[in-house]
Design a protein around this motif. Sequence first.
Motif, PDB file in Angstrom:
ATOM      1  N   GLY A 125      49.779  45.217  50.249  1.00 28.03           N
ATOM      2  CA  GLY A 125      49.104  43.973  49.905  1.00 28.03           C
ATOM      3  C   GLY A 125      48.255  44.061  48.655  1.00 28.03           C
ATOM      4  N   CYS A 126      48.195  45.234  48.043  1.00 24.87           N
ATOM      5  CA  CYS A 126      47.418  45.423  46.824  1.00 24.87           C
ATOM      6  C   CYS A 126      48.297  45.164  45.606  1.00 24.87           C
ATOM      7  CB  CYS A 126      46.857  46.839  46.752  1.00 24.87           C
ATOM      8  SG  CYS A 126      45.797  47.240  48.151  1.00 24.87           S
ATOM      9  N   ASP A 127      47.678  44.862  44.496  1.00 20.51           N
ATOM     10  CA  ASP A 127      48.393  44.555  43.270  1.00 20.51           C
ATOM     11  C   ASP A 127      48.082  45.579  42.188  1.00 20.51           C
ATOM     12  OD1 ASP A 127      49.559  42.138  44.192  1.00 20.51           O
ATOM     13  OD2 ASP A 127      47.673  41.096  43.812  1.00 20.51           O
ATOM     14  N   ILE A 128      49.033  45.719  41.269  1.00 24.97           N
ATOM     15  CA  ILE A 128      48.817  46.505  40.058  1.00 24.97           C
ATOM     16  C   ILE A 128      48.853  45.517  38.910  1.00 24.97           C
ATOM     17  CG2 ILE A 128      49.690  48.304  38.538  1.00 24.97           C
ATOM     18  CD1 ILE A 128      50.993  49.588  40.968  1.00 24.97           C
ATOM     19  N   GLY A 129      47.783  45.474  38.161  1.00 22.86           N
ATOM     20  CA  GLY A 129      47.705  44.573  37.016  1.00 22.86           C
ATOM     21  C   GLY A 129      47.423  45.367  35.765  1.00 22.86           C
ATOM     22  N   ALA A 130      47.572  44.736  34.642  1.00 30.23           N
ATOM     23  CA  ALA A 130      47.315  45.401  33.361  1.00 30.23           C
ATOM     24  C   ALA A 130      46.358  44.543  32.551  1.00 30.23           C
ATOM     25  CB  ALA A 130      48.606  45.621  32.594  1.00 30.23           C
ATOM     26  N   ILE A 131      45.490  45.218  31.844  1.00 25.86           N
ATOM     27  CA  ILE A 131      44.613  44.520  30.918  1.00 25.86           C
ATOM     28  C   ILE A 131      45.370  44.366  29.616  1.00 25.86           C
ATOM     29  CG2 ILE A 131      42.499  44.684  29.572  1.00 25.86           C
ATOM     30  CD1 ILE A 131      41.260  46.179  31.893  1.00 25.86           C
TER      31      ILE A 131
END
Length: 96
Positions: free
Chosen positions: A84-90
Amino acid sequence: MRRLWILCQAVVLASALATPVYATDIALDDNCTLADAIIAANTDEAVGGCPAGAGADVIRLSADVTLNWDLPPVSSDITLKGGGCDIGAIEFIAER
């Protein structure tokens, strides 16, 4: 014929003594980053606060991850479990 029998026995013995390689479950936390976990899984050696990988590894996220830089390339069998966690990028915008 005897040599063939000896060879077959050696193969059977070697396969019986072979240690199976099981996957390592690597959980991310304050001491084990995603980048370190990938390196540990790739090299089967402990990196940072991450345990050594072994075989086909599973990296488990326990919180959202924000990437501030590129991750190391994946060169082994790795499964990423998000739970349920996400990986995002700046997104970096270059100044002109």
